[in-house]
Design a protein around this motif. Sequence first.
Motif, PDB file in Angstrom:
ATOM      1  N   PRO A   1       0.807  -1.228   0.000  1.00  0.00           N
ATOM      2  CA  PRO A   1       0.000   0.000   0.000  1.00  0.00           C
ATOM      3  C   PRO A   1       0.839   1.277   0.000  1.00  0.00           C
ATOM      4  CG  PRO A   1      -0.882  -1.595   1.566  1.00  0.00           C
ATOM      5  CD  PRO A   1       0.439  -2.135   1.103  1.00  0.00           C
ATOM      6  N   LYS A   2       2.070   1.182   0.464  1.00  0.00           N
ATOM      7  CA  LYS A   2       2.923   2.368   0.521  1.00  0.00           C
ATOM      8  C   LYS A   2       3.716   2.584  -0.771  1.00  0.00           C
ATOM      9  CE  LYS A   2       3.558   1.977   5.543  1.00  0.00           C
ATOM     10  NZ  LYS A   2       4.550   1.859   6.645  1.00  0.00           N
TER      11      LYS A   2
ATOM     12  N   ARG B   1      -1.031   2.750  -8.530  1.00  0.00           N
ATOM     13  CA  ARG B   1      -2.485   2.746  -8.599  1.00  0.00           C
ATOM     14  C   ARG B   1      -3.027   1.778  -9.652  1.00  0.00           C
ATOM     15  NH1 ARG B   1      -5.436   4.214  -4.760  1.00  0.00           N
ATOM     16  NH2 ARG B   1      -7.066   4.992  -6.148  1.00  0.00           N
TER      17      ARG B   1
ATOM     18  N   THR C   1      -5.170  -4.877  -0.756  1.00  0.00           N
ATOM     19  CA  THR C   1      -4.625  -3.517  -0.723  1.00  0.00           C
ATOM     20  C   THR C   1      -5.711  -2.466  -0.879  1.00  0.00           C
ATOM     21  OG1 THR C   1      -4.248  -3.409  -3.112  1.00  0.00           O
ATOM     22  CG2 THR C   1      -2.502  -4.385  -1.768  1.00  0.00           C
ATOM     23  N   ARG C   2      -6.720  -2.774  -1.702  1.00  0.00           N
ATOM     24  CA  ARG C   2      -7.819  -1.842  -1.983  1.00  0.00           C
ATOM     25  C   ARG C   2      -7.327  -0.541  -2.608  1.00  0.00           C
ATOM     26  NH1 ARG C   2     -12.811  -4.289  -1.881  1.00  0.00           N
ATOM     27  NH2 ARG C   2     -12.838  -5.848  -0.227  1.00  0.00           N
ATOM     28  N   GLN C   3      -6.108  -0.517  -3.113  1.00  0.00           N
ATOM     29  CA  GLN C   3      -5.556   0.708  -3.690  1.00  0.00           C
ATOM     30  C   GLN C   3      -5.023   0.509  -5.098  1.00  0.00           C
ATOM     31  OE1 GLN C   3      -2.669   2.478  -1.091  1.00  0.00           O
ATOM     32  NE2 GLN C   3      -4.004   2.489   0.682  1.00  0.00           N
TER      33      GLN C   3
END
Length: 233
Positions: free
Chosen positions: A66-67, A71, A118-120
């Motif tokens: 996530p970091k 995208r 992650t949802r990202q």
Amino acid sequence: ICVKPLDLPQIFETPEESKAKAALPTLEARKELQAKQMFDRASKVADAAADRWAEFLGLWRMVMNPKSGFRTVVIDTASALYEMASLAKFGKMVQVPQMMWAPMKAEFAALMKLPYNTRQVNVILLHHLKDEYKNTTVNGRESSEKTGARVRRGFGEIGEIVQMIIKCQRLDATPAQIQKGEPPSRFMAEVLDSGIWPGLNRTKLITGYADADEWEMMGAGHPFPDIGSTPPP
């Protein structure tokens, strides 16, 4: 992530191996040597594929962090990726006992589900198509023949994981159609299955020309801004 074709070592029997096998006095000895040769070749293929597979795993874990700031990730192609994973595990794609595929498929499916954690990160998986075959029996003899359909090549269960399946293809006009003024070629993208926007199912986007910037939408009951359902955040 571009998955390039593997630079595989020699996977077919060499003339030297054939001579060595033919020089053996008994059929049992020739079969034993052939089995060893096949095992050695599969081991070399597995070693070559394992290096590339480990490289992919490192990249995959990095972009799924996530970091990381990523995208959108495109895998070109997911067909080659699945074949690479299979070769890294078995050293071959055929004559593998069915019971050995289950753990490997479960591992691959878990990797493809990581974006949901992650949802990202949005993930786009590009696949090649292949001819579909069906087995038939005629006069007691089994054979395989083409059905005329084209199916996705790669991990068969990927359709149960992704949120949308889109088929892309180029449509070439016949000489008669070109004479009537129709474009020589068009690109079409058809939504086969959309789990997040059901209103898009069976929608076709077609270009007028291969280099056209504008697409014509056919088959959808609503324009894009109003599909009939609200997309998830």
